[in-house]
Write an enzyme that holds these catalytic residues in place. Structure first.
Site, mmCIF file in Angstrom:
data_model
loop_
_atom_site.group_PDB
_atom_site.id
_atom_site.type_symbol
_atom_site.label_atom_id
_atom_site.label_comp_id
_atom_site.label_asym_id
_atom_site.label_seq_id
_atom_site.Cartn_x
_atom_site.Cartn_y
_atom_site.Cartn_z
ATOM 1 N N HIS A 62 -17.599 -33.189 -0.329
ATOM 2 C CA HIS A 62 -17.944 -34.382 -1.101
ATOM 3 C C HIS A 62 -19.457 -34.491 -1.147
ATOM 4 C CE1 HIS A 62 -18.790 -36.588 2.620
ATOM 5 N NE2 HIS A 62 -17.663 -36.091 3.093
ATOM 6 N N LYS A 90 -18.550 -40.281 -8.932
ATOM 7 C CA LYS A 90 -19.079 -40.689 -7.636
ATOM 8 C C LYS A 90 -18.607 -39.739 -6.536
ATOM 9 C CE LYS A 90 -20.354 -44.915 -5.370
ATOM 10 N NZ LYS A 90 -20.139 -46.338 -5.183
ATOM 11 N N ASP A 131 -20.364 -36.815 12.289
ATOM 12 C CA ASP A 131 -19.704 -37.082 11.004
ATOM 13 C C ASP A 131 -18.206 -36.819 11.103
ATOM 14 O OD1 ASP A 131 -19.444 -34.349 10.824
ATOM 15 O OD2 ASP A 131 -20.559 -34.136 8.956
ATOM 16 N N GLY A 158 -16.294 -39.949 12.906
ATOM 17 C CA GLY A 158 -16.303 -40.174 11.461
ATOM 18 C C GLY A 158 -14.895 -40.323 10.912
ATOM 19 N N GLY A 162 -22.603 -38.550 8.483
ATOM 20 C CA GLY A 162 -22.156 -39.778 7.817
ATOM 21 C C GLY A 162 -22.190 -41.002 8.701
ATOM 22 N N ASP A 222 -23.456 -35.987 3.689
ATOM 23 C CA ASP A 222 -23.350 -34.579 3.313
ATOM 24 C C ASP A 222 -24.348 -34.170 2.225
ATOM 25 O OD1 ASP A 222 -21.502 -34.033 5.183
ATOM 26 O OD2 ASP A 222 -19.934 -33.355 3.811
ATOM 27 N N ARG A 258 -28.718 -44.799 -0.855
ATOM 28 C CA ARG A 258 -29.328 -46.123 -0.944
ATOM 29 C C ARG A 258 -30.272 -46.249 -2.142
ATOM 30 N NH1 ARG A 258 -25.969 -47.070 2.568
ATOM 31 N NH2 ARG A 258 -26.439 -47.502 4.747
ATOM 32 N N THR A 290 -29.920 -54.367 -4.614
ATOM 33 C CA THR A 290 -28.648 -53.649 -4.523
ATOM 34 C C THR A 290 -28.672 -52.510 -5.533
ATOM 35 O OG1 THR A 290 -26.224 -53.882 -4.599
ATOM 36 C CG2 THR A 290 -27.481 -55.189 -6.151
ATOM 37 N N SER A 291 -27.840 -51.528 -5.316
ATOM 38 C CA SER A 291 -27.912 -50.331 -6.151
ATOM 39 C C SER A 291 -27.561 -50.653 -7.608
ATOM 40 C CB SER A 291 -26.972 -49.260 -5.612
ATOM 41 O OG SER A 291 -25.662 -49.769 -5.507
#
Lengths: 591, 248
Positions: free
Chosen positions: A12, A37, A149, A182, A321, A349, A436, A551-552
């Site tokens: 991923h 995504k 992770d 994780g 992660g 990752d 982020r 925020t994103s």
């Protein structure tokens, strides 16, 4: 000229990162191009863009470095398939199809798709890539490096010794699959009704509404061994053999029915009109989330204590992660085990691509260490004339604030918009590397009113009401507002620590203070991002509050916007009041 | 042809709506398809040399994005089933179903064929929604959603038809016909690929199950799951260059 390309893919968060003559010139996730995504596919488009950014072609690459060793990973999967007999029969066909179809032929796949000779392809290790991404990006020479992770080849957690001289990174110890912090957190994420690899942040946010009342039961799942390690009770988990589920019915017997995805979350004290059974259920899930979070934090602290016992160094570099769990990071920083904590912004990752490239550059090719990661905006940017042409073609009202009013004028205009309660899309320069939004692809708003949180959640991001927002705050004033552990100062630059907001300040920034009084801050320095720093400074001058809600810039389920066209489409598809694209202020027009 | 197609939509729809969890799976699939379309139309907006079309593409993309949200809300209203919800965010399925391909459609097709694609696909979607609604297959709220979306589809059909007419009027009628043919042929080919993939998966599953039972079982006593806790690890004994070249 020497160039090394790092690749993470086929699990991923695929990404590519390019180093030319020792400098990280470009790094970007594939999702920014494909709009899927966490896209796991081979990052062909990200690679093409990285090469174009450096003005080189595939033939100019000295090496391409894949971030893990696929055959070793396959061996682990086969081993656990056999060990799980006969239960493993469910997942066996799917696993074999994926591996026999693509993953076993990674070298061939890379050579063919990236058009490079196969003998230039190198393979790092999963956790080694993570470790390199943390240590070799950090300003620290001698350090302990912890990578935590889901799973790499065999290890799920690894400890490394970082040093100033070659070989720079040496393995010390590891914890083997399937005992994984994780995957423990991911399984509990699924139990709590969120998507794995996507909803872990939501569990962290949900935990703040609860008390760790289920801690004794969670401790049965995740047992700390008193020697710095941990072990999972595998009777409660099935991620190591089941293709679709990660926890067993025994866990349901222990904790009660799992939460259905999409169920409203209304814990005690949030909505007096909510049905009592919904409130009781929500509170139970909040308490479970709080227990899971507390157990994770304790385990991470144990790991760090073990690291300090084994490695006498003042700094800890963290990656994987789990290093994106900002609440655990701040707790760790506050324990005082290490003087400094360093976490690279793309700790998951995606960061493996950067780590693999850095590992090859320094550890394989033998180049000395540089200053570390000096910037995190390593992704795509767009030229202003092209953007002006696009906005003109779209017949949207826009003004060139940067041209008309200069940098300070732009900052003033944005601050004015924010102070008057407008929510804006902010698209500025190269996009961030990592998950982020740090002021390049952000939605910004006034943090002073709690109502702003509800508005942005409901009408702009279309996401759950309980989820908190983070502030970007001027670094110089950080300590006036939050109780930041000294070791968390670097993680706070990348929104990777969640300190407590000082009690007397909470009312002044109600939109960005979570229910437990915490806030996942981004400390903004002028040298990191001068334009963004100027915007926050201008907002502070107007309001006395040196922060903005950040925020994103995306909608629920989408990756962050990457291009001006995507920014415009997101702007017009939401309740945003204005959009700034590289100094252009864009308004709305009727259809 | 129209009657045959409508009959096929009706029969397939009757099965799709009535199968277990059918409405939720359909709404999830529609939501994904609309998301994928939105990305493709934005990609067209970014790449087109027809600057006069950019605004049209923008509003088309906004429609698709809104439709995706409408379908997603129907998923939540109809089911809340975890698998359907997971399907909405599952990157793998977006790839596996071909909704998002290796490159944006516009890059693969070019302007004219992309417009032909919009015309063909939107026309089929409109017809599909109308058949569903006319025969009362979905629940009333979903019918209302489909009717609202159908109005937008009419806009997409009309602008793409208008643009294709412009190409025809400019003496490029043969290119338009060829593009429409290629789009329809590609849809049939992709449907065949999807079907053959499912068949292949089913057959390979049987073979792999047999392999698992025959070849894996004997090794079961040799495989054990390790306990947790720290294990000391030494550096790999191979020279670094050799280690770096190895996949294992």
């Amino acid at each position: 000229m020497a160039a090394v390309l790092g690749i993470s893919a086929l699990y991923h968060d695929a990404a590519a990162a390019l180093i030319v003559d020792g400098e990280v010139v470009a790094a970007i996730q594939e999702e920014r191009f494909t709009r899927i995504k966490h896209d796991p596919s081979l990052p062909v488009r990200a690679t093409r863009w990285c090469l174009a950014q450096a003005g080189i072609g595939p033939d100019d690459l000295d090496h391409v470095v894949f971030y893990e060793k696929p055959l070793r990973k396959f061996e682990r999967i086969l081993h656990h398939t056999v060990a799980a007999f006969p239960r493993g029969i469910r997942g066996f066909p799917r696993t074999m199809r994926v591996w026999l179809g693509d993953k076993l032929w990674t070298r061939t796949l890379l050579a063919r798709e990236l058009r490079i000779p196969a003998d230039r392809i190198l393979f790092s290790e999963h956790h080694l890539s993570h470790a390199a991404s943390a240590l070799l990006c950090s300003p620290h020479r001698d350090a302990a490096v912890l990578t935590i992770d889901g799973v790499g080849e065999h290890a799920t957690t690894a400890l490394w010794r970082g040093s100033a001289a070659a070989p720079f990174i040496e393995p010390v110890a590891e914890i083997p699959f399937p005992h994984s912090l994780g995957l423990f957190y991911s399984a509990m994420t699924a139990y709590l009704g969120f998507a794995v690899n996507e909803g872990e942040y939501k569990v962290m946010g949900m935990a703040a509404y609860g008390q760790p009342r289920y801690r004794d039961r969670i401790d049965r799942l995740l047992r700390r061994d008193g020697r710095g390690g941990y072990e999972l009770d595998l009777d409660y988990f099935c991620f190591h053999w089941h293709p679709d589920r990660s926890y067993t019915d025994k866990l349901v017997d222990l904790l009660g029915p799992p939460r259905f995805p999409g169920t409203p979350f209304v814990p005690e004290g949030v909505d007096p009109d909510a049905p009592a059974d919904l409130v009781a259920d929500s509170q139970r899930y909040a308490d479970i989330a709080a227990s899971v979070q507390a157990a994770l934090e304790d385990a991470v602290v144990d790991l760090a204590r073990y690291a300090r016992q084994r490695i006498d160094a003042p700094a800890l570099c963290l990656a994987g992660g789990v290093a994106l769990n900002s609440v655990a990071n701040h707790r760790l920083a506050g324990e005082g085990i290490f003087d400094h904590l360093w976490i690279q912004p793309a700790a998951g990752d995606a960061g493996g691509a950067l780590g693999a490239a850095l590992w090859a550059w320094h550890c394989v090719l033998g180049h000395d260490r540089g200053p570390g990661l000096v910037r995190y905006d390593l992704g795509r940017d767009f030229d202003r004339p092209g953007t002006a042409e696009l906005l003109g073609d779209l017949q949207l009202p826009f003004e060139d604030v940067l041209e008309d009013a200069s940098e300070s004028g732009l900052a003033e205009r944005v601050a004015e918009d924010l102070a008057e309660g407008r929510v804006i899309g902010w698209f500025d320069g190269r996009c961030e590397y990592g998950p982020r939004a740090l002021g390049h692809r952000s939605i910004l708003a006034d943090p002073r009113s709690a109502a702003m949180k509800d508005r942005v959640n409901a009408r702009i991001k279309y996401r759950e009401r309980f989820r908190p927002f983070a502030p970007s705050i001027l670094d110089a004033q950080l300590d006036e507002w939050v109780e930041l552990a000294p070791a968390a100062r670097d993680p706070a630059r990348y929104m990777l620590a969640t300190p407590t907001v000082r009690a007397d300040r909470r009312q002044q920034a109600a939109a960005v203070v979570h229910v437990d009084g915490s806030s996942r801050v981004q400390a903004v320095r002028a040298e990191d991002h001068p334009r963004y720093h100027a915007v926050i400074s201008a907002f502070a001058a107007r309001t006395g509050v040196p922060m903005v809600l950040n925020t994103s810039f995306n909608l629920k389920g989408d990756p962050m916007v990457s291009s001006p066209a995507q920014a415009v489409a997101t702007f017009l598809g939401t309740d945003l009041d204005a959009l700034y694209v590289d100094g252009f202020r864009v308004g709305r027009s009727k259809r | 042809m129209g009657i045959i197609r409508r009959t096929w939509i009706r029969l397939a729809g009757a099965w799709a709506w009535r199968r277990p969890n059918g409405p939720v799976r359909l709404m999830a699939a529609f939501s994904q398809a609309e998301r994928g379309s939105s990305y493709d139309v934005i990609a067209a907006l970014e790449r087109t040399e027809r600057r006069d079309l950019r605004r049209t593409y923008l509003f088309h993309a906004l429609d698709e994005s809104r439709h995706a949200r409408i379908f997603r809300r129907r998923v939540q209203a109809l089911g809340r089933q975890d698998r359907a919800e997971a399907a909405l965010v599952d990157a793998g399925s977006l790839r596996a179903t071909g909704i998002i391909g290796e490159a944006p459609l516009f890059e693969q097709m070019g302007e004219l064929e992309f417009l032909a694609f919009v015309y063909v696909v939107e026309s089929l979607a409109l017809e599909q929604f109308q058949v569903y609604c006319d025969h009362g297959m979905p629940d009333p709220d979903t019918i209302a959603a489909l009717r609202a979306i159908a109005d937008d589809e009419k806009f997409h059909i009309s602008y793409s038809r208008r643009e294709l007419e412009k190409y025809r009027a400019a003496g490029r009628g043969a290119e338009v016909r060829a593009a429409l043919f290629r789009v329809r042929a590609r849809r049939i080919w992709q449907a065949w690929l999807r079907l053959s993939r499912r068949l292949g998966d089913a057959v390979s599953t049987l073979w792999l199950w047999a392999l698992y039972l025959v070849c894996v079982a004997p090794f079961r006593p040799l495989a054990r799951v390790e306990g947790g806790g720290w294990r000391t690890r030494d550096a790999d004994p191979r020279p670094i260059a050799e280690f770096a070249r190895a996949q294992a």
